[in-house]
Scaffold this motif. Sequence first.
Motif, PDB file in Angstrom:
ATOM      1  N   PHE A 106     100.001   6.904 -49.311  1.00 13.11           N
ATOM      2  CA  PHE A 106      99.982   8.045 -50.222  1.00 13.11           C
ATOM      3  C   PHE A 106     101.132   7.973 -51.225  1.00 13.11           C
ATOM      4  CE2 PHE A 106      98.103   9.502 -46.182  1.00 13.11           C
ATOM      5  CZ  PHE A 106      96.832   9.814 -46.636  1.00 13.11           C
ATOM      6  N   ASP A 107     101.487   6.773 -51.624  1.00 15.42           N
ATOM      7  CA  ASP A 107     102.569   6.609 -52.580  1.00 15.42           C
ATOM      8  C   ASP A 107     102.255   7.363 -53.864  1.00 15.42           C
ATOM      9  OD1 ASP A 107     104.232   4.474 -51.110  1.00 15.42           O
ATOM     10  OD2 ASP A 107     102.210   3.613 -51.118  1.00 15.42           O
ATOM     11  N   GLU A 108     103.285   8.033 -54.391  1.00 15.70           N
ATOM     12  CA  GLU A 108     103.198   8.803 -55.630  1.00 15.70           C
ATOM     13  C   GLU A 108     102.266  10.011 -55.523  1.00 15.70           C
ATOM     14  OE1 GLU A 108     102.475   6.320 -59.008  1.00 15.70           O
ATOM     15  OE2 GLU A 108     104.078   4.912 -58.499  1.00 15.70           O
ATOM     16  N   ARG A 109     101.919  10.408 -54.320  1.00 14.41           N
ATOM     17  CA  ARG A 109     101.162  11.629 -54.095  1.00 14.41           C
ATOM     18  C   ARG A 109     102.085  12.724 -53.582  1.00 14.41           C
ATOM     19  NH1 ARG A 109      96.555  10.970 -56.920  1.00 14.41           N
ATOM     20  NH2 ARG A 109      95.166   9.363 -56.072  1.00 14.41           N
ATOM     21  N   THR A 110     101.797  13.956 -53.973  1.00 11.54           N
ATOM     22  CA  THR A 110     102.521  15.116 -53.472  1.00 11.54           C
ATOM     23  C   THR A 110     101.620  15.870 -52.515  1.00 11.54           C
ATOM     24  OG1 THR A 110     103.862  15.336 -55.475  1.00 11.54           O
ATOM     25  CG2 THR A 110     103.635  17.289 -54.088  1.00 11.54           C
ATOM     26  N   ALA A 111     102.130  16.120 -51.321  1.00  9.12           N
ATOM     27  CA  ALA A 111     101.355  16.798 -50.286  1.00  9.12           C
ATOM     28  C   ALA A 111     102.049  18.094 -49.879  1.00  9.12           C
ATOM     29  CB  ALA A 111     101.182  15.901 -49.062  1.00  9.12           C
ATOM     30  N   LEU A 112     101.263  19.136 -49.701  1.00 12.87           N
ATOM     31  CA  LEU A 112     101.751  20.433 -49.253  1.00 12.87           C
ATOM     32  C   LEU A 112     101.121  20.717 -47.898  1.00 12.87           C
ATOM     33  CD1 LEU A 112     103.088  23.227 -49.676  1.00 12.87           C
ATOM     34  CD2 LEU A 112     101.139  23.850 -51.109  1.00 12.87           C
ATOM     35  N   VAL A 113     101.960  20.930 -46.876  1.00 11.02           N
ATOM     36  CA  VAL A 113     101.485  21.154 -45.517  1.00 11.02           C
ATOM     37  C   VAL A 113     102.005  22.502 -45.035  1.00 11.02           C
ATOM     38  CG1 VAL A 113     101.427  20.301 -43.146  1.00 11.02           C
ATOM     39  CG2 VAL A 113     101.557  18.675 -45.047  1.00 11.02           C
ATOM     40  N   THR A 114     101.100  23.409 -44.690  1.00 11.25           N
ATOM     41  CA  THR A 114     101.517  24.696 -44.140  1.00 11.25           C
ATOM     42  C   THR A 114     101.531  24.620 -42.617  1.00 11.25           C
ATOM     43  OG1 THR A 114      99.310  25.702 -43.964  1.00 11.25           O
ATOM     44  CG2 THR A 114     100.420  25.829 -46.104  1.00 11.25           C
ATOM     45  N   GLY A 115     102.241  25.561 -42.002  1.00 13.40           N
ATOM     46  CA  GLY A 115     102.349  25.548 -40.541  1.00 13.40           C
ATOM     47  C   GLY A 115     103.093  24.332 -40.032  1.00 13.40           C
ATOM     48  N   ALA A 116     104.088  23.876 -40.798  1.00 12.71           N
ATOM     49  CA  ALA A 116     104.738  22.589 -40.523  1.00 12.71           C
ATOM     50  C   ALA A 116     105.946  22.686 -39.596  1.00 12.71           C
ATOM     51  CB  ALA A 116     105.158  21.941 -41.839  1.00 12.71           C
ATOM     52  N   ALA A 117     106.222  23.853 -39.040  1.00 12.59           N
ATOM     53  CA  ALA A 117     107.426  24.006 -38.221  1.00 12.59           C
ATOM     54  C   ALA A 117     107.316  23.323 -36.861  1.00 12.59           C
ATOM     55  CB  ALA A 117     107.749  25.485 -38.028  1.00 12.59           C
ATOM     56  N   HIS A 118     106.084  23.161 -36.368  1.00  6.74           N
ATOM     57  CA  HIS A 118     105.910  22.505 -35.071  1.00  6.74           C
ATOM     58  C   HIS A 118     104.462  22.055 -34.930  1.00  6.74           C
ATOM     59  CE1 HIS A 118     104.052  26.286 -34.007  1.00  6.74           C
ATOM     60  NE2 HIS A 118     105.197  26.944 -34.019  1.00  6.74           N
ATOM     61  N   GLY A 119     104.147  21.449 -33.800  1.00  2.48           N
ATOM     62  CA  GLY A 119     102.777  21.127 -33.460  1.00  2.48           C
ATOM     63  C   GLY A 119     102.054  20.256 -34.461  1.00  2.48           C
ATOM     64  N   PHE A 120     100.805  20.624 -34.755  1.00  2.44           N
ATOM     65  CA  PHE A 120      99.978  19.829 -35.655  1.00  2.44           C
ATOM     66  C   PHE A 120     100.615  19.683 -37.033  1.00  2.44           C
ATOM     67  CE2 PHE A 120      96.104  21.777 -33.291  1.00  2.44           C
ATOM     68  CZ  PHE A 120      96.308  20.925 -32.227  1.00  2.44           C
ATOM     69  N   GLY A 121     101.114  20.793 -37.576  1.00  3.59           N
ATOM     70  CA  GLY A 121     101.677  20.745 -38.924  1.00  3.59           C
ATOM     71  C   GLY A 121     102.861  19.808 -39.023  1.00  3.59           C
ATOM     72  N   ARG A 122     103.709  19.824 -38.002  1.00  4.59           N
ATOM     73  CA  ARG A 122     104.859  18.901 -37.992  1.00  4.59           C
ATOM     74  C   ARG A 122     104.380  17.455 -37.946  1.00  4.59           C
ATOM     75  NH1 ARG A 122     109.764  19.679 -33.830  1.00  4.59           N
ATOM     76  NH2 ARG A 122     110.398  21.136 -35.483  1.00  4.59           N
ATOM     77  N   ALA A 123     103.431  17.152 -37.071  1.00  2.00           N
ATOM     78  CA  ALA A 123     102.924  15.784 -36.958  1.00  2.00           C
ATOM     79  C   ALA A 123     102.284  15.320 -38.258  1.00  2.00           C
ATOM     80  CB  ALA A 123     101.919  15.699 -35.809  1.00  2.00           C
ATOM     81  N   ILE A 124     101.566  16.218 -38.923  1.00  2.00           N
ATOM     82  CA  ILE A 124     100.910  15.874 -40.192  1.00  2.00           C
ATOM     83  C   ILE A 124     101.937  15.613 -41.277  1.00  2.00           C
ATOM     84  CG2 ILE A 124      99.438  16.809 -42.023  1.00  2.00           C
ATOM     85  CD1 ILE A 124      97.967  18.347 -39.661  1.00  2.00           C
ATOM     86  N   ALA A 125     102.952  16.462 -41.364  1.00  2.00           N
ATOM     87  CA  ALA A 125     103.998  16.268 -42.374  1.00  2.00           C
ATOM     88  C   ALA A 125     104.713  14.936 -42.166  1.00  2.00           C
ATOM     89  CB  ALA A 125     104.989  17.431 -42.314  1.00  2.00           C
TER      90      ALA A 125
END
Length: 252
Positions: free
Chosen positions: A5-24
């Motif tokens: 995902f070079d040069e892409r900007t990603a926004l991940v909600t729920g990123a404090a733990h669990g799935f969101g953290r792993a995705i970020a």
Amino acid sequence: MNIRFDERTALVTGAAHGFGRAIAIALAARGARVIACDILEAELTETVTLAGDACEPLVLDVTDRDGVQAAVAGIEAAHGTVDILVNCAGGVLGQIGRPIEEIGEADWNAIFAVNLSGAFYLTQAVAPGMKRQKFGRVVNISSGAGLGISLTGIQAYASAKAGQIGLTRQLAHELGPFGITVNNVAPGFVRSNPTTERQWEAMDEDGQKKLVDNIALKRLGSPDDIAHAVMFFASEQAGWITGQVLSVDGGK
């Protein structure tokens, strides 16, 4: 399959733990500039530390439409268009299963606000930029509860996750002409956060064994299993896939 995902900007909600953290963390490891969002500031800082310099925190309440609009405007001013949106914020907000006649209006609405309205507000905010560039990836994180019944017994949670799946399909057709895909990952039971830990601990040994025995692969999944599905939907390789729901549950 080499997903980057070079040069892409990603926004991940729920990123404090669990799935969101792993995705970020997974997006950052693959070259994306990641904006990790949550209302839990201390845990969000931990996510950013784990993800590295490519990830930055943003304290954000996804149920605040004006706040979401302002946050996305700020991201676009700093980094350009949001290319990838992962709507992972959600949960049961500390509620437990109760008979329908005991459910108050505030409890019902609160779960819909974070699980369904939040996904709508974020997608609404990033859509204009994605439309302008004729590209975008939206991945919603629902639940097996949205396809069947919820282990939590919480009516609003099952209903909101089913609604999110409906929103996914509707937006796939609305945004598809602009090169934007909208897909959905429906996780099975994963011990990924304080709520699921409490659910697991509340089962007796027989209940835990029955849950695992009902999974084809005979094991619980991990947050990384969910992140891997998101990486595919967010990738170039999934460019002709939209409006789909992928159950990541070890087989039912």
